[in-house]
Design an enzyme around this catalytic site. Structure first.
Site, short mmCIF file in Angstrom:
data_model
loop_
_atom_site.label_atom_id
_atom_site.label_comp_id
_atom_site.label_asym_id
_atom_site.label_seq_id
_atom_site.Cartn_x
_atom_site.Cartn_y
_atom_site.Cartn_z
N TYR A 312 0.98 -1.39 0.19
CA TYR A 312 -0.04 -0.05 0.04
C TYR A 312 0.89 1.32 0.00
O TYR A 312 0.94 2.17 0.94
CB TYR A 312 -0.95 0.10 1.26
CG TYR A 312 -1.48 -1.50 1.49
CD1 TYR A 312 -2.86 -1.61 0.92
CD2 TYR A 312 -0.78 -2.41 2.21
CE1 TYR A 312 -3.51 -2.87 1.04
CE2 TYR A 312 -1.83 -3.43 2.55
CZ TYR A 312 -2.70 -3.76 1.89
OH TYR A 312 -3.54 -5.16 1.87
N CYS A 408 -4.52 3.91 10.24
CA CYS A 408 -5.19 5.18 10.55
C CYS A 408 -6.60 4.63 11.35
O CYS A 408 -7.38 5.07 11.84
CB CYS A 408 -5.51 5.96 9.55
SG CYS A 408 -6.53 5.17 8.20
#
Length: 454
Positions: A312, A408
């Site tokens: 990612y 996150c």
């Protein structure tokens, strides 16, 4: 407990969105705006079998952590959830959020002391480099703002104290253009209208990019819009358009076109210069991003001969920072524009030991591992949904010395860490970083080491 019933409760702790959590006769009651230790009067809004939501009517015994919110629309806007408390109190709440998720969801046998204090911002105001404003109202009276909490009702704003760039002049220019060009705002209910969102992206050097999201590939009176932005917005250097015809809650279209100026703006992180393209992912808080990435690099304990996989990878920010220490870095990213930006960022930084692949991590990583790739360190930095099971299986098969997981969304991070620990890894350490000042989320870096590894 009945709807509309008025209760007097004591708040015990804060939830993941910094909402107060109370208890009434064994039932959990969520009260936005209540702080731990406070006695509050609330009105019940919605009742479920084991929990309920209530509205704060008044604070009977206030907490010493309570403060007057600086933002004039804080009580209506859903963008922030913690301006009613001291900044230090938000940091402690986020630390406890990490501890709760790691023990309750991740099943880790750790103490509160194993989760260090959250690294807070030196200045929690004017720190977000990306702001997306939904558009509503009418061509005669446009509305640009944020959604009211738990709704899609727009709260009009004139500015935002958390935005890093010059948001007020952008709102002024776009509003004036919409009135002059009779631009119809998008209507979610029937799919009609042209303009859906206005997005401002800014850099610490003062550059500003405006991205319009519309249902069609052409905007009326584009020259007027460009001139208004040039006349009003300091540092304005680019206008882009992204077309999104889908009737969903996704903000951006699949691509964008440049209507004026530069194709990207630039930000410097840890001494490297990075391109911020209109659709590329880039962390929203540059000073805190530098702290986050430095934590990840420190926890990775890279060696000169290490091979690193950055899953990612986005625009290659953390991959390129790690490439300065490691032997080789392999980045995987599904967004083609981000991969192209990563390659340009590598070239601009003179980095030749990083390669980037356009693919879904869950598709490519298992193939690379099957073909013999054995990285020493794997960096995971997935979206909120966490990593796919194929990624977990590929990591376990690759058997890297260390896994550094940046997230996150701590609940999915804790879920994935549990799977990795069940597969032969152990939790070593973590470090939360306050990327989203005054909001409920927290960015967290965790490192896992292989049982029998270093």
């Amino acid at each position: 407990m009945q709807k509309n019933e008025v209760l007097t409760l004591t708040c015990s702790r804060l939830g993941s969105e910094l909402e107060g959590i109370c208890n009434h006769e064994g039932m959990t009651v969520f009260v936005a705006g209540a702080l731990p230790g406070e006695t509050v009067e609330v009105q019940v809004l919605k009742v479920h079998p084991t929990y309920a939501f209530a509205k704060l009517r008044q604070v009977l015994v206030p907490s010493p952590d309570r403060q007057q919110p600086p933002c004039p629309v804080y009580d209506k806007c859903g963008g922030c959830s913690g301006q009613h408390m001291l900044y230090e109190a938000t940091l402690e709440a986020k630390r406890m959020q990490v501890f709760d998720c790691f023990t309750r969801i991740g099943g880790l046998n750790i103490s509160q002391n194993d989760v260090p204090p959250v690294l807070g911002a030196d200045n929690p105001w004017h720190c977000r480099n990306k702001t997306a404003l939904p558009v509503g109202g009418t061509p005669q009276q446009p509305q640009l703002g944020f959604y009211r909490r738990r709704s899609h009702q727009i709260v009009p704003i004139e500015d935002c104290p958390v935005t890093m760039g010059s948001l007020a002049p952008v709102i002024k220019a776009v509003t004036q253009w919409m009135k002059s060009a009779h631009v119809k705002p998008y209507n979610e209910e029937n799919g009609s209208g042209l303009l859906r969102h206005v997005i401002l992206r800014s850099s610490r050097s003062g550059e500003s990019m405006v991205l319009m999201v519309a249902t069609k590939a052409e905007l009326p009176k584009t020259d007027l819009l460009i001139q208004l932005l040039k006349d009003n917005v300091p540092g304005f250097c680019a206008l882009h358009l992204s077309v999104n015809k889908a009737r969903n809650n996704v903000i951006l279209g699949k691509d964008s076109q440049c209507l004026y100026g530069a194709g990207a703006i630039y930000e410097t992180l840890l001494g490297l210069r990075f391109e911020i393209a209109p659709l590329s992912f880039f962390q929203v808080n540059p000073p805190q991003t530098e702290r986050l990435y430095q934590c990840a690099i420190d926890l990775a304990r890279l060696k000169p001969d290490d091979i690193v996989v950055d899953a990612y990878a986005g625009a290659g920010t953390i991959a390129l920072c790690m490439a300065r220490t490691a032997k080789k870095v392999v980045g995987i990213e599904i967004v083609p524009q981000a991969v192209e930006a990563a390659k340009r960022n590598a070239e601009a930084g003179g980095i030749t030991n990083a390669e980037f692949h356009t693919a879904a991590v869950e598709d490519l990583l298992p193939v690379l591992v099957k073909d013999g790739l054995r990285p020493d360190v794997i960096m995971l930095d997935p979206p909120r949904k966490g990593v796919e099971i194929q990624v977990v299986e590929a990591v376990l098969k690759a058997r890297p010395r260390r896994v550094v997981y940046v997230s996150c969304h701590v609940p999915t991070q804790a879920r994935d860490i549990k799977l990795l620990c069940e597969g032969g890894y152990r939790f070593e350490a973590c470090q939360p970083v306050d990327m989203f000042c005054w909001a409920g989320g927290v960015e967290n870096v965790a490192v896992l080491t292989r049982n029998g590894g270093d």
